[in-house]
Design a protein around this motif. Structure first.
Motif, short mmCIF file in Angstrom:
data_model
loop_
_atom_site.label_atom_id
_atom_site.label_comp_id
_atom_site.label_asym_id
_atom_site.label_seq_id
_atom_site.Cartn_x
_atom_site.Cartn_y
_atom_site.Cartn_z
N ALA A 120 -14.07 10.35 -5.71
CA ALA A 120 -14.79 9.31 -6.44
C ALA A 120 -13.97 8.02 -6.49
CB ALA A 120 -15.11 9.79 -7.86
N LYS A 121 -12.66 8.13 -6.72
CA LYS A 121 -11.82 6.94 -6.80
C LYS A 121 -11.73 6.24 -5.46
CE LYS A 121 -7.46 5.30 -8.69
NZ LYS A 121 -6.23 5.67 -9.43
N ILE A 122 -11.61 7.02 -4.38
CA ILE A 122 -11.54 6.42 -3.05
C ILE A 122 -12.82 5.64 -2.74
CG2 ILE A 122 -11.43 6.93 -0.57
CD1 ILE A 122 -9.74 9.40 -1.35
N ILE A 123 -13.97 6.23 -3.08
CA ILE A 123 -15.24 5.62 -2.71
C ILE A 123 -15.59 4.46 -3.63
CG2 ILE A 123 -17.74 6.06 -2.59
CD1 ILE A 123 -17.02 8.91 -1.66
N HIS A 124 -15.34 4.59 -4.92
CA HIS A 124 -15.75 3.56 -5.88
C HIS A 124 -14.70 2.46 -6.05
CE1 HIS A 124 -19.39 5.66 -6.93
NE2 HIS A 124 -18.70 6.77 -7.16
N GLU A 125 -13.44 2.74 -5.68
CA GLU A 125 -12.39 1.72 -5.75
C GLU A 125 -11.65 1.68 -4.41
OE1 GLU A 125 -9.86 2.53 -9.08
OE2 GLU A 125 -11.53 3.03 -10.39
N PRO A 126 -12.36 1.36 -3.34
CA PRO A 126 -11.75 1.49 -2.01
C PRO A 126 -10.77 0.36 -1.70
CG PRO A 126 -13.94 0.55 -1.81
CD PRO A 126 -13.75 0.87 -3.27
N THR A 127 -9.72 0.73 -1.00
CA THR A 127 -8.82 -0.22 -0.37
C THR A 127 -8.58 0.29 1.04
OG1 THR A 127 -6.78 0.95 -0.99
CG2 THR A 127 -7.66 -0.67 -2.56
N ARG A 134 -17.97 -0.49 4.77
CA ARG A 134 -17.45 -1.58 5.59
C ARG A 134 -15.98 -1.34 5.94
NH1 ARG A 134 -19.26 -6.76 6.44
NH2 ARG A 134 -17.68 -8.25 7.17
N ILE A 135 -15.20 -0.93 4.95
CA ILE A 135 -13.78 -0.64 5.21
C ILE A 135 -13.66 0.52 6.20
CG2 ILE A 135 -11.63 0.19 4.18
CD1 ILE A 135 -12.39 -1.31 1.64
N LEU A 136 -14.48 1.55 6.01
CA LEU A 136 -14.46 2.71 6.91
C LEU A 136 -14.80 2.28 8.34
CD1 LEU A 136 -13.95 5.78 6.48
CD2 LEU A 136 -16.43 6.06 6.44
N THR A 137 -15.76 1.38 8.47
CA THR A 137 -16.15 0.89 9.79
C THR A 137 -15.03 0.07 10.43
OG1 THR A 137 -18.45 0.80 9.05
CG2 THR A 137 -17.91 -0.37 11.07
N GLU A 138 -14.44 -0.82 9.65
CA GLU A 138 -13.34 -1.64 10.18
C GLU A 138 -12.18 -0.76 10.65
OE1 GLU A 138 -12.63 -4.15 6.87
OE2 GLU A 138 -14.10 -5.67 7.48
N ASP A 139 -11.92 0.29 9.89
CA ASP A 139 -10.85 1.21 10.29
C ASP A 139 -11.22 1.91 11.59
OD1 ASP A 139 -8.41 2.84 9.83
OD2 ASP A 139 -9.86 4.45 9.59
N ALA A 140 -12.49 2.33 11.72
CA ALA A 140 -12.93 3.02 12.94
C ALA A 140 -12.85 2.12 14.16
CB ALA A 140 -14.35 3.54 12.76
N LEU A 196 -7.79 4.75 4.80
CA LEU A 196 -7.05 5.21 5.97
C LEU A 196 -6.38 6.55 5.69
CD1 LEU A 196 -6.09 4.61 8.84
CD2 LEU A 196 -4.12 3.41 7.86
N GLU A 197 -5.84 6.71 4.48
CA GLU A 197 -5.14 7.93 4.11
C GLU A 197 -6.10 9.10 3.94
OE1 GLU A 197 -2.36 9.75 0.50
OE2 GLU A 197 -2.98 7.65 0.46
N ALA A 198 -7.30 8.82 3.46
CA ALA A 198 -8.20 9.90 3.03
C ALA A 198 -9.35 10.17 3.98
CB ALA A 198 -8.77 9.56 1.65
N VAL A 199 -9.44 9.43 5.11
CA VAL A 199 -10.62 9.56 5.96
C VAL A 199 -10.79 10.99 6.48
CG1 VAL A 199 -9.41 8.92 8.10
CG2 VAL A 199 -11.86 8.51 7.87
N ILE A 200 -9.68 11.70 6.70
CA ILE A 200 -9.76 13.07 7.22
C ILE A 200 -10.51 14.00 6.26
CG2 ILE A 200 -7.55 13.82 6.23
CD1 ILE A 200 -7.10 15.45 8.76
N PHE A 201 -10.48 13.69 4.96
CA PHE A 201 -11.10 14.57 3.98
C PHE A 201 -12.63 14.54 4.04
CE2 PHE A 201 -7.03 13.58 1.68
CZ PHE A 201 -6.48 14.83 1.85
N PHE A 202 -13.19 13.54 4.73
CA PHE A 202 -14.65 13.44 4.74
C PHE A 202 -15.29 14.41 5.72
CE2 PHE A 202 -13.34 9.64 2.61
CZ PHE A 202 -14.29 9.49 1.62
#
Length: 635
Positions: free
Chosen positions: A444-451, A493-499, A456-462
Motif C-alpha cells: 500500500a505504501k509503495i503504491i500510494h506514496e510512490p518514489t 507512470r513511475i513503473l512505466t518510466e522504469d520499464a 525500483l526496489e519493489a517491482v519484483i514483488f508484483f
C-alpha cells in the motif's frame, strides 16, 4: 533517388545467387524458381535518405530484398507517433501489403547508401501462385521463420538425443491398443483374470455409456490385500479408485506428462468426448527417454536427504534437453522447471523442519519474479518470502522465531543451485519475513506514496504467488494490488518510466549493440536486455488494465482480450518472447553440456543468418512493445 544499376543477372549473377541462397525463403527454392527471380530482378541503388515508397492510394508496385545497407520503416500513427523499425541484409518487404494487394501503411527510407534487389508485383504474384515454399514464406512472414528456427533447434537437439516423437503431439497418438475395461459389478477375481490374460497392470471401470467411473491397478490390489485380505467375489467397484483423472484425446503429450507428475499418478485415462479411448502408463510416454518426468517428481517428493535433491536438480537439466528435442514450447519448459523447483522447495521446507524443528505457526512460502511467473530457466536465483499471521503486539517475536528456520531453508536451496538472491529478496531476510498485515502495508505504501527508488526496489514483488500455505490469502492481496494500481496514475507512470530504462540491444551501425570487454566480449544479456523489457511492459499493461494473470504469455493474451493490446500485436510480442526464451534455454543447455558456469550472455555472431535475422526481428518487437506501452500509459 533510385538508380537501376543493371538487370540483376547481367553483371552480378553468381554473387547474387550465392547471397540469395544464404537467406530464406531463397535457400529452399528449387533452382528454376531462383533462376526466374534472378532473371526478372533489378539491382537498385538508393542514396541515404531516399524514399523507396510511401503510403498512397494505390497498391505497392514492387517486392524488395536488401542486398547491402539498411532500410528504415516509419509508420505515422494518430498524426503524431512515429513507429520505426529497420530492415537489414537479406530481409524482404513489404510482404503484408503485397499479399493484401493494398497500399503500404509504412514509409520506407534508405537509412544509409543501400542496394536492393527489386521485382515487379506481377513477378511476386506469379511466384506465390507457382512456388509452395515461397507461398509459405509470403503467408507466414516472421511467424513462418520462427517456426523454421524452432524446427532447426529441435532437430539439432534431437540429433544428439535420438528423439523420435514430439512432446507437442496429441496424447492419443501414443495409444497403441484398445483399452481393457470392466463393468462395476464384475468380481475382483474375474477382473484379475482379465488383466492377466491381457498382460496389463491396470483396468478402467466404465458405466453403460462407456464413461470412466474408476480405475483399478495391481498397486491398489497389493496395498489393500494387506489390510482387507483376499475377497474374490467382491465387486470391483469396491476395490477401484473412483473418479479417475481423465484427459481428452487432443491434450499435448507434454501437458499429460506434467499432469501425471503433479498428481503422482502412473496411469492416464484418455477419452474422446468423455468416452473411454485408451489408457497410457507413464512408461508409454517416456519409453524412449532415459529419464522419466513422473519418476523425477516422485524422487523429489520422497527424498529423505538434501543430497538426494541435488541429483534431482542435475536430472532436471537432462529432462530439459529431452523436451527441447521433442518440440516442447518455451513456456512449457519453463513452467516445468518452475513446478519441479516448487516441489524441491516444498521438500526442502519439510526436511529442514524435520532436522531443525518445524515452525509452530501456520505460514505461507512466497515466490516472486520468474518463479512466480513460471518462467524459470536452469540458471536462476532465489526470490522468496515468508507470510505469517500475527497480532501487531506479537509480530516481531513471531518473526524472530521464523528467521533462523527460513535462513536454513535459503541456505539449503542455495546448495542445490537455487542461488542466493543478490538483492536479498529471501525469506530469511527480515524485510521479506513479514506478517500478512505487514505485506499489505508494504504494498500500500509503495503504491500510494510512490518514489522511483521504492518502485525500483519493489517491482519484483508484483509477480507473486504462494508455493505452500495460504494460497487464497495471497491471491486476495494480489487482487487488491490490481485495484490500487488502477487508481494511481503516478505509480503506473513511475513503473512505466522504469520499464523503459531497459532498451533492447539493437545497433545503429551494426545489427546488435554488444559489450566490448569483460568476461564475455561481443555479447549481450538475453535476460536483462531482451526478455526483461517484455516482462516489464506486460506487467505495466496488466496492472493498468486489471489483468490478474501472472505469466507474461498469459498477460499478453489477456491484454488482447480486454483491448489492452491489438490481438495481432499481442501475438507478435508473444512469439518474440517465446523465441528469446528458447534461445536462453538452448544457451544454458550448451553451457551445461560443456561444464561451464551458467550465464545469459549471447554472442549473435555465432548464430547462422536465419537465427540472426529472427533475433533482430524479436528485438524489434521488444522496441514496438515498449512504444506501445508508453503510448497506452500516456508517456
Amino acid at each position: 533517388m533510385a538508380q537501376v544499376e543493371s538487370q540483376a543477372t547481367e553483371h552480378h549473377g553468381e554473387s547474387l545467387r550465392r547471397f540469395m541462397r544464404q537467406h530464406p525463403p531463397f535457400d529452399r527454392l528449387p533452382e528454376a524458381e531462383l533462376q526466374f527471380l534472378l532473371s526478372r530482378g533489378q539491382l537498385v541503388f538508393y542514396q541515404a535518405g531516399s524514399v523507396l515508397f510511401s503510403p498512397s492510394g494505390t497498391p505497392v508496385e514492387h517486392f524488395f530484398m536488401v542486398y547491402q545497407g539498411r532500410v528504415q520503416g516509419v509508420r505515422h500513427e494518430h498524426q503524431q507517433d512515429h513507429v520505426q523499425f529497420e530492415i537489414g541484409l537479406g530481409e524482404c518487404f513489404p510482404l503484408a501489403a503485397l499479399m493484401g494487394e493494398r497500399p503500404t501503411r509504412t514509409e520506407h527510407v534508405a537509412l544509409n547508401d543501400t542496394f536492393c534487389l527489386r521485382w515487379a508485383r506481377d513477378d511476386f504474384a506469379q511466384l506465390v501462385r507457382e512456388s509452395e515454399p515461397f507461398r509459405e514464406f509470403a503467408l507466414g512472414g516472421v511467424s513462418g521463420l520462427l517456426a523454421e528456427v524452432g524446427r532447426q533447434m529441435q532437430q539439432h537437439v534431437a540429433g544428439q538425443l535420438g528423439s523420435d516423437f514430439s512432446m507437442a503431439q496429441a496424447i492419443s497418438s501414443l495409444v497403441a491398443r484398445a483399452p481393457i475395461f470392466a463393468m462395476p459389478n464384475a468380481t475382483l477375481a474375474s477382473v484379475l483374470a482379465q488383466m492377466e490374460a491381457s498382460h496389463v497392470s491396470s483396468i478402467v471401470i466404465i458405466d453403460s455409456g462407456r464413461r470412466p467411473i474408476g480405475i483399478f491397478t495391481l498397486r491398489d490390489l497389493r496395498r489393500r490385500l494387506v489390510l482387507e485380505g483376499w475377497q474374490p467375489e467382491a465387486p470391483i467397484s469396491a476395490w477401484m479408485t473412483p473418479q479417475p483423472i481423465t484427459v481428452e484425446h487432443d491434450l499435448p503429450v507434454f501437458q499429460a506428462a506434467l499432469l501425471m507428475a503433479e498428481k503422482g499418478i502412473t496411469h492416464m485415462v484418455i477419452c474422446r468426448n468423455g468416452r473411454l479411448l485408451g489408457v497410457l502408463a507413464e512408461r508409454d510416454i517416456f519409453a524412449l527417454q532415459r529419464l522419466n518426468l513422473v519418476s523425477l517428481s516422485r524422487d523429489i517428493r520422497c527424498a529423505t536427504r538434501i543430497d538426494q535433491l541435488q541429483s534431482s536438480r542435475l536430472a532436471l537439466a537432462k529432462l530439459v534437453d529431452q523436451l527441447l528435442a521433442r518440440g516442447a514450447q518455451a513456456d512449457q519448459i519453463t513452467q516445468l522447471i518452475a513446478r519441479l523447483n516448487d516441489q524441491i522447495v516444498q521438500r526442502v521446507i519439510s526436511l529442514v523442519s524435520a532436522s531443525h524443528g518445524a515452525p509452530t505457526r501456520p505460514f505461507s512460502w512466497l515466490c516472486f519474479g520468474s518463479e512466480a511467473r513460471e518462467e524459470q530457466a536452469l540458471h536462476t536465483d532465489q526470490d522468496n518470502g515468508l507470510w505469517f499471521d500475527a497480532e501487531p503486539d506479537e509480530t516481531e517475536a513471531v518473526r524472530q522465531q521464523f528467521l533462523p528456520w527460513a535462513s536454513e531453508v535459503n541456505k539449503q536451496l542455495d546448495s542445490l543451485g537455487l542461488v542466493w538472491c543478490p538483492g536479498g529478496i529471501m525469506a530469511g531476510q527480515r524485510k521479506c519475513c513479514l506478517s500478512a498485515a505487514e505485506w499489505r502495508q508494504r504494498f500500500a505504501k509503495i503504491i500510494h506514496e510512490p518514489t522511483p527508488e521504492k518502485v525500483l526496489e519493489a517491482v519484483i514483488f508484483f509477480d507473486m504467488r504462494a508455493v505452500q500455505g495460504d494460497i487464497a490469502g495471497v491471491e486476495s492481496l494480489r487482487q487488491a494490488l490490481l485495484e490500487w494500481t488502477q487508481q494511481r496514475d503516478i505509480f503506473r507512470r513511475i513503473l512505466t518510466e522504469d520499464a523503459l530504462r531497459r532498451r533492447p540491444p539493437l545497433g545503429q551501425i551494426r545489427d546488435f549493440r554488444l559489450s566490448r570487454g569483460g568476461d564475455h566480449p561481443n555479447t549481450f544479456d538475453l535476460k536483462t536486455e531482451a526478455l526483461a523489457p517484455i516482462v516489464e511492459a506486460a506487467r505495466v499493461l496488466a496492472l493498468t488494465h486489471g489483468v490478474s494473470s501472472v505469466s507474461t504469455t498469459q498477460r499478453l493474451r489477456d491484454l488482447a482480450s480486454v483491448d489492452g493490446l491489438r490481438a495481432v500485436d499481442a501475438a507478435a510480442y508473444e512469439e518474440a518472447f517465446q523465441h528469446l526464451q528458447l534461445l536462453r534455454l538452448q544457451l544454458h543447455q550448451e553451457q551445461q553440456r560443456a561444464g561451464l558456469a551458467f550465464h545469459n550472455r549471447l554472442n549473435p555472431d555465432l548464430l547462422n543468418p536465419l537465427n540472426r535475422r529472427i533475433l533482430r526481428e524479436c528485438l524489434r518487437q521488444v522496441q514496438r512493445l515498449q512504444r506501445d506501452m508508453a503510448s497506452r500509459v500516456g508517456l
